[in-house]
Design a protein around this motif. Structure first.
Motif, PDB file in Angstrom:
ATOM      1  N   THR A 139       2.966 -14.567 -43.435  1.00  0.00           N
ATOM      2  CA  THR A 139       2.117 -13.732 -42.578  1.00  0.00           C
ATOM      3  C   THR A 139       0.865 -13.211 -43.273  1.00  0.00           C
ATOM      4  O   THR A 139       0.085 -12.510 -42.648  1.00  0.00           O
ATOM      5  CB  THR A 139       2.928 -12.532 -42.054  1.00  0.00           C
ATOM      6  OG1 THR A 139       3.437 -11.777 -43.165  1.00  0.00           O
ATOM      7  CG2 THR A 139       4.099 -13.002 -41.197  1.00  0.00           C
ATOM      8  N   HIS A 140       0.670 -13.547 -44.541  1.00  0.00           N
ATOM      9  CA  HIS A 140      -0.502 -13.075 -45.283  1.00  0.00           C
ATOM     10  C   HIS A 140      -1.153 -14.252 -45.999  1.00  0.00           C
ATOM     11  O   HIS A 140      -0.519 -14.897 -46.845  1.00  0.00           O
ATOM     12  CB  HIS A 140      -0.112 -11.988 -46.293  1.00  0.00           C
ATOM     13  CG  HIS A 140       0.466 -10.756 -45.668  1.00  0.00           C
ATOM     14  ND1 HIS A 140       1.794 -10.673 -45.275  1.00  0.00           N
ATOM     15  CD2 HIS A 140      -0.097  -9.550 -45.347  1.00  0.00           C
ATOM     16  CE1 HIS A 140       2.021  -9.491 -44.749  1.00  0.00           C
ATOM     17  NE2 HIS A 140       0.906  -8.789 -44.776  1.00  0.00           N
ATOM     18  N   ARG A 141      -2.386 -14.515 -45.650  1.00  0.00           N
ATOM     19  CA  ARG A 141      -3.080 -15.680 -46.210  1.00  0.00           C
ATOM     20  C   ARG A 141      -3.383 -15.530 -47.693  1.00  0.00           C
ATOM     21  O   ARG A 141      -3.369 -16.503 -48.435  1.00  0.00           O
ATOM     22  CB  ARG A 141      -4.384 -15.939 -45.445  1.00  0.00           C
ATOM     23  CG  ARG A 141      -4.191 -16.334 -43.995  1.00  0.00           C
ATOM     24  CD  ARG A 141      -5.519 -16.753 -43.371  1.00  0.00           C
ATOM     25  NE  ARG A 141      -5.370 -17.121 -41.978  1.00  0.00           N
ATOM     26  CZ  ARG A 141      -5.512 -16.284 -40.967  1.00  0.00           C
ATOM     27  NH1 ARG A 141      -5.807 -15.004 -41.205  1.00  0.00           N
ATOM     28  NH2 ARG A 141      -5.377 -16.700 -39.727  1.00  0.00           N
ATOM     29  N   GLN A 142      -3.694 -14.327 -48.127  1.00  0.00           N
ATOM     30  CA  GLN A 142      -4.118 -14.116 -49.508  1.00  0.00           C
ATOM     31  C   GLN A 142      -2.948 -13.918 -50.469  1.00  0.00           C
ATOM     32  O   GLN A 142      -3.169 -13.793 -51.673  1.00  0.00           O
ATOM     33  CB  GLN A 142      -5.055 -12.901 -49.580  1.00  0.00           C
ATOM     34  CG  GLN A 142      -6.373 -13.094 -48.850  1.00  0.00           C
ATOM     35  CD  GLN A 142      -7.165 -14.276 -49.396  1.00  0.00           C
ATOM     36  OE1 GLN A 142      -7.230 -14.492 -50.604  1.00  0.00           O
ATOM     37  NE2 GLN A 142      -7.777 -15.040 -48.496  1.00  0.00           N
ATOM     38  N   ALA A 143      -1.744 -13.870 -49.974  1.00  0.00           N
ATOM     39  CA  ALA A 143      -0.588 -13.725 -50.860  1.00  0.00           C
ATOM     40  C   ALA A 143      -0.392 -15.014 -51.648  1.00  0.00           C
ATOM     41  O   ALA A 143      -0.585 -16.121 -51.125  1.00  0.00           O
ATOM     42  CB  ALA A 143       0.661 -13.402 -50.059  1.00  0.00           C
ATOM     43  N   ARG A 144      -0.008 -14.886 -52.911  1.00  0.00           N
ATOM     44  CA  ARG A 144       0.151 -16.029 -53.792  1.00  0.00           C
ATOM     45  C   ARG A 144       1.595 -16.099 -54.292  1.00  0.00           C
ATOM     46  O   ARG A 144       2.150 -15.107 -54.731  1.00  0.00           O
ATOM     47  CB  ARG A 144      -0.798 -15.930 -54.990  1.00  0.00           C
ATOM     48  CG  ARG A 144      -2.271 -16.017 -54.607  1.00  0.00           C
ATOM     49  CD  ARG A 144      -2.602 -17.425 -54.094  1.00  0.00           C
ATOM     50  NE  ARG A 144      -4.014 -17.531 -53.738  1.00  0.00           N
ATOM     51  CZ  ARG A 144      -4.484 -17.381 -52.512  1.00  0.00           C
ATOM     52  NH1 ARG A 144      -3.626 -17.087 -51.517  1.00  0.00           N
ATOM     53  NH2 ARG A 144      -5.766 -17.505 -52.260  1.00  0.00           N
ATOM     54  N   GLU A 145       2.168 -17.306 -54.224  1.00  0.00           N
ATOM     55  CA  GLU A 145       3.523 -17.504 -54.699  1.00  0.00           C
ATOM     56  C   GLU A 145       3.567 -17.406 -56.217  1.00  0.00           C
ATOM     57  O   GLU A 145       2.647 -17.855 -56.918  1.00  0.00           O
ATOM     58  CB  GLU A 145       4.030 -18.867 -54.236  1.00  0.00           C
ATOM     59  CG  GLU A 145       5.511 -19.073 -54.467  1.00  0.00           C
ATOM     60  CD  GLU A 145       6.008 -20.368 -53.831  1.00  0.00           C
ATOM     61  OE1 GLU A 145       7.187 -20.692 -54.009  1.00  0.00           O
ATOM     62  OE2 GLU A 145       5.189 -21.032 -53.166  1.00  0.00           O
ATOM     63  N   ILE A 146       4.639 -16.842 -56.741  1.00  0.00           N
ATOM     64  CA  ILE A 146       4.787 -16.670 -58.183  1.00  0.00           C
ATOM     65  C   ILE A 146       5.279 -17.974 -58.788  1.00  0.00           C
ATOM     66  O   ILE A 146       6.232 -18.563 -58.284  1.00  0.00           O
ATOM     67  CB  ILE A 146       5.766 -15.527 -58.507  1.00  0.00           C
ATOM     68  CG1 ILE A 146       5.395 -14.270 -57.713  1.00  0.00           C
ATOM     69  CG2 ILE A 146       5.780 -15.232 -60.000  1.00  0.00           C
ATOM     70  CD1 ILE A 146       4.000 -13.788 -57.953  1.00  0.00           C
ATOM     71  N   PRO A 147       4.676 -18.439 -59.855  1.00  0.00           N
ATOM     72  CA  PRO A 147       5.109 -19.708 -60.454  1.00  0.00           C
ATOM     73  C   PRO A 147       6.572 -19.678 -60.871  1.00  0.00           C
ATOM     74  O   PRO A 147       6.981 -18.873 -61.706  1.00  0.00           O
ATOM     75  CB  PRO A 147       4.195 -19.849 -61.680  1.00  0.00           C
ATOM     76  CG  PRO A 147       3.010 -18.994 -61.392  1.00  0.00           C
ATOM     77  CD  PRO A 147       3.517 -17.864 -60.557  1.00  0.00           C
ATOM     78  N   GLY A 148       7.369 -20.555 -60.273  1.00  0.00           N
ATOM     79  CA  GLY A 148       8.759 -20.702 -60.648  1.00  0.00           C
ATOM     80  C   GLY A 148       9.682 -19.617 -60.155  1.00  0.00           C
ATOM     81  O   GLY A 148      10.866 -19.629 -60.496  1.00  0.00           O
ATOM     82  N   VAL A 149       9.184 -18.671 -59.382  1.00  0.00           N
ATOM     83  CA  VAL A 149       9.979 -17.525 -58.951  1.00  0.00           C
ATOM     84  C   VAL A 149       9.951 -17.443 -57.426  1.00  0.00           C
ATOM     85  O   VAL A 149       8.885 -17.501 -56.811  1.00  0.00           O
ATOM     86  CB  VAL A 149       9.464 -16.206 -59.550  1.00  0.00           C
ATOM     87  CG1 VAL A 149      10.319 -15.033 -59.084  1.00  0.00           C
ATOM     88  CG2 VAL A 149       9.457 -16.280 -61.079  1.00  0.00           C
TER      89      VAL A 149
END
Length: 820
Positions: free
Chosen positions: A524-534
């Protein structure tokens, strides 16, 4: 002005905190330090001190707290004016609502007198007006007419049955039924209040209460139609009784009594016009015009001088005894038949009372004790039942009048009770010629506000579909199943919606908002970034037995790891590898034995040692023999396999020299051809020498589930955000243990973050922590857990992530402090 200057910035430096370190820093108290033992609690409850006795008396009799502080100069006149205004409203409403309860009108006046005096001593709300109420009156009426129907009091005349009803005997039994129901309901309320069960009213949500009162208003309208049209329909009870009654009334419409209908129509027209005029002039008037009182006075005069009862057979109130009746004990034998109705009356009356009381308390800045209100309302009903009163609760219209006319304390209720008392003692006989049609018209017009609640359907459609469903189910069940069964069905359905919402919460995977320690839903948030490997997994509801399995399924789906199938696949592969290892060992032993034989033969033939390899043509057939797994099952599980170890010859055997043996990681060899050898990669082969058995074992150990090729993933840690959980039961704890154990088999670490202190205590008491699961797996926040994961497992080995994000988190890891 930029956002930084508008909202400000801050910097915090601290160490990454897991639960164990957090407890060390904050010095969390032990469970025994916070919660006293049952023995100590019992001893303290039985200990009597003067301050404790004073508090107990003050809380049980609130009048002792506020009456000594009462200022006649400040509150006397406003309470007197407000009490007179409300008392004037009590007179018509009491008599009209008595008809709803299927009782003589005088008992409505009794109900407006005694309970108000009892509430004066025990109540905590200063602005509610205790007395008759539409919904409770129609609920009482359903009980009285069910247990004392007209057909049981038909007058016998020889062998023929006349159409006359023994009204005196019928009304006497109905009064006893109403009194027994009221006393029992009051005792239930007192008992619930004593055991501090005041929160029971919270189970009646606002949509449920509004829908229930709307449906009850429809029951009240149908009950009054016989007085408005002057007909005598058959009384029905049980489910669908409203439909049957309405059908019977419609069939009797050709027999409508026209004089009664004219009286009803004229009364309703005048009441509607007068009320609209009253609302228009209310800002300019210090006290509202007593429209209803004027109506019954005028109706009584017209009926008396026009002889409506004798000349036109218009039904009138009849004899109203002057004076007060003596108290009497209700018929206890009726308790078993009315206990369900009494409980419904207790719950509905309390829900209306506490909602009105809290509304005025918030507006005027004082507190209302919910448990004491339950006791006060219960005593008002229980004591009133001994004086032939029926169930009471606050009325919205009277309470608004009491508050708007300047009422300050419960003294306004005493003033209104005095007005009713004077009417009963001196003025009651004057209303004997009052037509019942006028009282029914007053009830009909007063229900206008409840019918406006149908607008809730549009409002709830826009705001909450689930609340709309609760509203509709409550309305339909109350209309069709009657008031008692409808209430029970509505409460059960409302509780099911709560369970449904906890079973079907929103599951989400969180990502980091760049430059902050905040984590939001990636979907639901475009600017959110996935954490590498987490993977950070969160549920919007607490985890307990009803949704534990759903929580686990959602975790598998959101993480992309079907842990059950992966573990089954891994164990099958491990079993196959062990079997192949044993076969390889046997083949290596046979090969070594053949080589020794060949070497001995060569020594005898040539007189010098020669290294050779003997191989039977049937040897390759052994590699495809698996006596425990069928070909179809083996093919299904090894379709994409690329990590199993096989021993193969790289050169064919020749009469002049031995063949070379090598092993590799690849797919199962074709038992009929060697075409798969062309797919070998550089570095995939290793010469099998004298230490082939040890080399093979070491390579087998290096084969993991990720290298088998069935699944590939780049997750090394999963963080369970439990900040929404306020409790956790043993089923959820067992599920959490399984999550830790299962994911550890595929080399994925599990951590929990944001656990409340109560959840941590429950984990400790349930022996959740062990050698493999410690408080090092619990973190104070998601951000702490993320930084620990990246520091523990690293983030540079995941090149598919944006370099800027990886650099951001690696920058955090360079410092021992947490910076955001």
């Amino acid at each position: 002005m930029d956002s930084a200057r508008r909202f400000g910035k801050y910097r915090v430096e601290r160490e990454v905190l897991d639960e164990q370190r957090l407890e060390e820093i904050t010095e969390r108290k032990a469970y025994s330090d916070i919660h006293r033992s049952p023995t100590e609690q019992l001893r303290d409850s039985l200990r009597c001190t003067l301050p404790k006795l004073k508090r107990s008396v003050m809380s049980s009799l609130p009048v002792l707290y506020w009456l000594p502080k009462y200022s006649v100069w400040d509150y006397g006149m406003p309470d007197l004016v407000s009490g007179i205004s409300v008392g004037i409203m009590h007179l018509p409403q009491g008599m009209a609502y008595a008809l709803l309860a299927s009782l003589p009108p005088v008992f409505g006046l009794y109900t407006s007198l005694y309970p108000a005096l009892i509430y004066f001593f025990f109540g905590t709300s200063r602005h509610i007006s205790i007395g008759t109420f539409t919904v409770l009156s129609i609920m009482v009426g359903s009980v009285t007419e069910r247990l004392a129907p007209d057909v049981d009091f038909l007058i016998m005349n020889g062998t023929n049955i006349t159409a006359e009803v023994d009204i005196a005997a019928r009304d006497s039994l109905r009064v006893q039924v109403a009194a027994a129901t009221t006393v029992l309901g009051g005792l239930i309320q007192v008992l619930l209040g004593v055991v501090k069960f005041g929160f029971v009213g919270t189970y009646l949500s606002e949509p449920l209460v509004r829908a229930y009162t709307t449906a009850a208003a429809a029951h009240a309208v149908v009950a009054q139609l016989k007085y408005i049209f002057g007909v005598s329909p058959t009384r029905f009870s049980g489910p669908l009784s409203l439909v049957y009654t309405l059908k019977d009334i419609c069939s009797l419409l050709p027999h409508t009594h026209l004089p009664t209908l004219v009286v009803s129509a004229v009364t309703m027209a005048l009441l509607v016009a007068a009320k609209e005029l009253n609302s228009f002039l209310s800002p300019k008037l210090p006290v509202p015009i007593p429209v209803e009182l004027i109506t019954i006075v005028a109706g009584t005069l017209v009926s008396s001088y026009a002889h409506l009862n004798s000349d036109y057979t218009v039904s009138v109130v009849g004899e109203i005894p002057s004076g007060l009746s003596s108290p009497c004990v209700p018929d206890v034998s009726l308790f078993g038949e009315v206990i369900g109705d009494a409980f419904a009356l207790a719950i509905v009356g309390y829900a209306i009372s506490i909602s009105l009381g809290k509304t005025f308390a918030i507006k005027h800045g004082y507190n209302v004790d919910s448990n004491q209100e339950l006791v006060a309302l219960g005593l008002s009903n229980a004591v009133g039942g001994f004086f032939q009163c029926f169930s009471v609760c606050p009325s919205m219209s009277r309470s608004l009048i009491q508050e708007s006319t300047g009422g300050k304390t419960q003294m306004a209720g005493v003033a209104s009770a005095l007005i009713v008392l004077v009417t009963i003692l001196k003025l009651g006989t004057l209303f004997q010629e009052l037509p019942k049609a006028i009282l029914a018209s007053i009830v009909f017009v007063n229900l206008k506000g409840m019918f406006k609640q149908y607008a809730d359907i549009v409002t709830l459609w826009r705001r909450s579909k689930i609340d709309l469903v609760v509203w509709l189910v409550t309305w339909v069940s109350t209309m069709l199943l009657n008031l008692d069964l409808g209430l029970a069905a509505s409460i059960i359905f409302a509780l099911f919606t709560v369970i449904f919402r906890t079973q079907m919460p929103a599951y989400s995977v969180l990502g980091n908002v760049p430059g902050t320690e905040l984590y939001v839903d990636l979907e639901t948030h475009r600017q959110a970034r996935e954490i590498p490997g987490v993977t950070i997994f969160r549920s919007s509801a607490t985890v307990y037995f009803a949704n534990a399995d759903l929580y686990l399924e959602a975790l598998k789906k959101k993480s992309g790891l079907d842990i059950s199938k992966m573990i089954i696949y891994k164990r099958r592969q491990e079993a196959k590898q062990r079997r192949r290892e044993r076969r390889a060992e046997r083949r290596a032993k046979r090969q070594a034995k053949k080589e020794r034989r060949a070497q001995k033969a060569a020594e005898q033939l040539f007189g010098s040692p020669v290294v050779s390899v003997a191989e039977d043509v049937d040897f390759w057939g052994d590699t495809c023999i698996d006596g425990t797994v069928s070909e179809e099952e083996d093919q299904a599980w090894t379709e994409r396999e690329n990590g199993t170890v096989f021993v193969i010859p790289t050169t064919p055997r020749t009469p002049d020299g031995p063949s070379r043996w090598e092993y590799l990681k690849g797919g199962d060899p074709d038992c009929t051809s060697l075409e798969w050898m062309s797919e070998l990669q550089d570095g995939d082969t290793t010469t099998l020498g004298s230490s082939s058995e040890d080399t093979l074992s070491r390579d087998l150990e290096r084969v993991s589930l990720g290298s088998l090729g069935k699944w590939t993933w780049d997750i090394h840690s999963i963080i369970l955000d439990l900040s929404t959980a306020n409790f956790i039961d043993i089923v959820a704890i067992k599920m959490m243990k399984n999550v830790f154990q299962d994911f550890s088999e595929i080399d994925v670490d599990i951590y929990m973050a944001g656990c409340q202190a109560s959840v941590v205590e429950q984990l400790e008491r349930s022996e959740f922590f062990s050698d493999s699961i410690t408080k090092r797996h619990l973190f104070a926040s998601v951000h702490d857990a993320v930084l620990y994961c990246l520091n523990h497992r690293g983030a540079t080995s995941f090149p598919r992530y944006e370099p800027s994000l990886v650099s951001l988190f690696m920058f955090y890891l360079k410092s021992p402090t947490l910076t955001f």
